[in-house]
Design an enzyme around this catalytic site. Structure first.
Site, PDB file in Angstrom:
ATOM      1  N   LYS A   1       0.784  -1.237   0.000  1.00 39.32           N
ATOM      2  CA  LYS A   1       0.000   0.000   0.000  1.00 39.32           C
ATOM      3  C   LYS A   1       0.814   1.283   0.000  1.00 39.32           C
ATOM      4  O   LYS A   1       0.245   2.372  -0.111  1.00 39.32           O
ATOM      5  CB  LYS A   1      -0.888   0.031   1.250  1.00 39.32           C
ATOM      6  CG  LYS A   1      -2.129  -0.833   1.165  1.00 39.32           C
ATOM      7  CD  LYS A   1      -2.969  -0.603   2.400  1.00 39.32           C
ATOM      8  CE  LYS A   1      -4.373  -1.161   2.231  1.00 39.32           C
ATOM      9  NZ  LYS A   1      -5.178  -0.938   3.434  1.00 39.32           N
ATOM     10  N   HIS A   2       2.126   1.175   0.201  1.00 43.68           N
ATOM     11  CA  HIS A   2       2.918   2.400   0.397  1.00 43.68           C
ATOM     12  C   HIS A   2       4.094   2.480  -0.568  1.00 43.68           C
ATOM     13  O   HIS A   2       4.604   1.457  -1.011  1.00 43.68           O
ATOM     14  CB  HIS A   2       3.430   2.464   1.840  1.00 43.68           C
ATOM     15  CG  HIS A   2       2.348   2.331   2.871  1.00 43.68           C
ATOM     16  ND1 HIS A   2       2.076   1.142   3.519  1.00 43.68           N
ATOM     17  CD2 HIS A   2       1.457   3.229   3.343  1.00 43.68           C
ATOM     18  CE1 HIS A   2       1.058   1.321   4.360  1.00 43.68           C
ATOM     19  NE2 HIS A   2       0.654   2.575   4.268  1.00 43.68           N
ATOM     20  N   LEU A   3       4.519   3.693  -0.849  1.00 33.18           N
ATOM     21  CA  LEU A   3       5.587   3.905  -1.824  1.00 33.18           C
ATOM     22  C   LEU A   3       6.973   3.708  -1.219  1.00 33.18           C
ATOM     23  O   LEU A   3       7.174   3.848  -0.014  1.00 33.18           O
ATOM     24  CB  LEU A   3       5.510   5.337  -2.386  1.00 33.18           C
ATOM     25  CG  LEU A   3       4.218   5.785  -3.066  1.00 33.18           C
ATOM     26  CD1 LEU A   3       4.449   7.109  -3.782  1.00 33.18           C
ATOM     27  CD2 LEU A   3       3.714   4.739  -4.035  1.00 33.18           C
TER      28      LEU A   3
END
Ligand SMILES: *[C@@H]1O[C@H](CO)[C@@H](O)[C@H](O)[C@H]1NC(C)=O
Length: 393
Positions: A307-309
């Protein structure tokens, strides 16, 4: 010439220069509201269980896990550094230096509902209100208020309502936007004037969402569609507020297109892949990131976990928010918003113009990466995912 006196002279000259320039006052204060994308460590202070981001492999690129959901820095870190101020600490860390602002963002935050062991936007703004006397009235009005919130509202909604009607979708978006409006007015009432929004990513393209949906080649339609509806409505809200509230200034960054471009044409933007995450298990590493399943080169990935960069993704986003042109961020980028005098309001002639200002097209800053995207392709991709999915394979 290298005697102590001339050193003293140049030092005082430098000081004079600094004093001179300090009369032009820029924001030295940054307030951050949002979810895991912006969380700088708040989650670990409210959680009764282990918080993944407080342990490796989170933070591996920096050699320290801080509760940030990335291998390294997050977007607010880069923006603070571009502003020339230190990294902004999480508000729940009792012994931090809050002189340049505070970060209220926390993983799992939503706009609506009551997320367990997290804070809604309204609870974050309440925390801001309780603490506002830490900052002068002037600091609060010159400050930048940065937002990324709503992802989990729409991901939860899509999970619980697999086949909503158009009216139902719009009604839910309206609820979210109206709750955001309420909070923006609270901050405005406390003196806030400069609001910066990162709009929502195409949520169906997150590796976690694709993997949970079973078809990892295609972005999942409903979550991306909800994000897109939200983004339109959010921009309308900001345009409206800038007309209604005197001195309300804003910056609206088209994160949706940035992620879309990087998922489809990862290599153009320096990534090996935008489909799978660096860390995790499953077909696109969409879940359960741990030290046992982290890639060797996070900078090759857009997503660090499902879900995260990655830090590299966050760096690119930071640059786009800070300095890109009105086709990526409008009507002001953050650098412009920062120096905009408080009594000036940039009012766009109409909503069409505002929409045009953020329309994803060939854009100057993106051309740094030599991208040539056709907007038709993006629209088709967004609204007819089935037909356009070949772009993603
Ligand atoms: C998933 O993560 C592993 C590291 O555990 C990595 O080697 C692999 O390339 C990743 N999968 C994809 C599809 O990139």
């Amino acid at each position: 010439m290298a005697n102590p006196k001339s050193h003293l002279f140049s030092l005082s000259f430098l000081l004079l220069l600094l004093l001179h320039f300090s009369t032009v006052s820029y924001a030295q204060t940054l307030f951050i509201f949002g979810d895991g994308l912006y969380d700088a460590g708040n989650k670990q202070f409210v959680s009764s269980n282990r918080v993944d981001a407080s342990f490796p492999p989170y933070g591996i690129t920096l050699g320290e896990a801080t509760g940030r959901w990335s291998d390294g820095r997050i977007v607010p870190d880069y923006l603070a550094s571009f502003m020339g101020i230190p990294q902004i600490p999480p508000i729940l860390r009792a012994t931090a230096d809050f002189s340049h602002g505070a970060n209220f963002a926390i993983a799992d935050a939503t706009v609506l509902g009551s997320p367990p062991e997290s804070m809604t936007l309204s609870q974050q703004v309440k925390k801001f209100s309780e603490n506002k006397n830490k900052w002068t009235v002037q600091a609060r009005s010159e400050a930048i208020y940065l937002f990324y919130i709503g992802s989990d509202d729409y991901l939860n909604y899509a999970k619980n309502h697999p086949n909503p009607s158009e009216d139902q979708k719009q009604a839910f978006v309206d609820q979210v936007i109206s709750a955001i409006e309420t909070e923006l007015k609270v901050i405005y009432g406390s003196g806030g004037r400069k609001f910066a929004f990162q709009n929502l990513a195409p949520l169906g393209c997150l590796p976690a969402v694709k993997q949970a949906n079973g078809n990892v080649q295609e972005c999942v339609k409903l979550p991306s569609e909800m994000a897109s509806l939200h983004n339109k409505k959010l921009l309308q809200l900001l345009v409206e507020l800038s007309r209604k509230l005197s001195g309300f200034q804003y910056s609206f960054y088209d994160f949706f297109s940035s992620i879309q471009n990087r998922v489809i044409k990862s290599k153009t933007y320096t990534f090996e892949t935008g489909l799978a995450a660096c860390c995790g298990t499953g077909s696109v590493n969409g879940s359960d990131c741990s030290t046992n399943n982290v890639c060797a080169k996070p900078e090759d990935y857009l997503f660090f976990d499902g879900k995260h960069l990655t830090q590299e993704g966050n760096l690119q986003v930071g640059h786009l928010i800070w300095g890109s042109d009105p086709e990526v961020i409008g009507p002001n980028n953050l650098r412009e918003l920062l120096v905009l005098p408080l009594d000036v309001t940039v009012i766009l002639a109409d909503i069409q113009e505002a929409m045009a200002a953020v329309r994803p097209r060939q854009i100057k800053i993106e051309s740094l990466y030599d991208i040539k995207m056709e907007s038709e392709m993006q629209n088709q991709w967004l609204y007819q995912v089935d037909e356009a999915s070949s772009f993603l394979i």
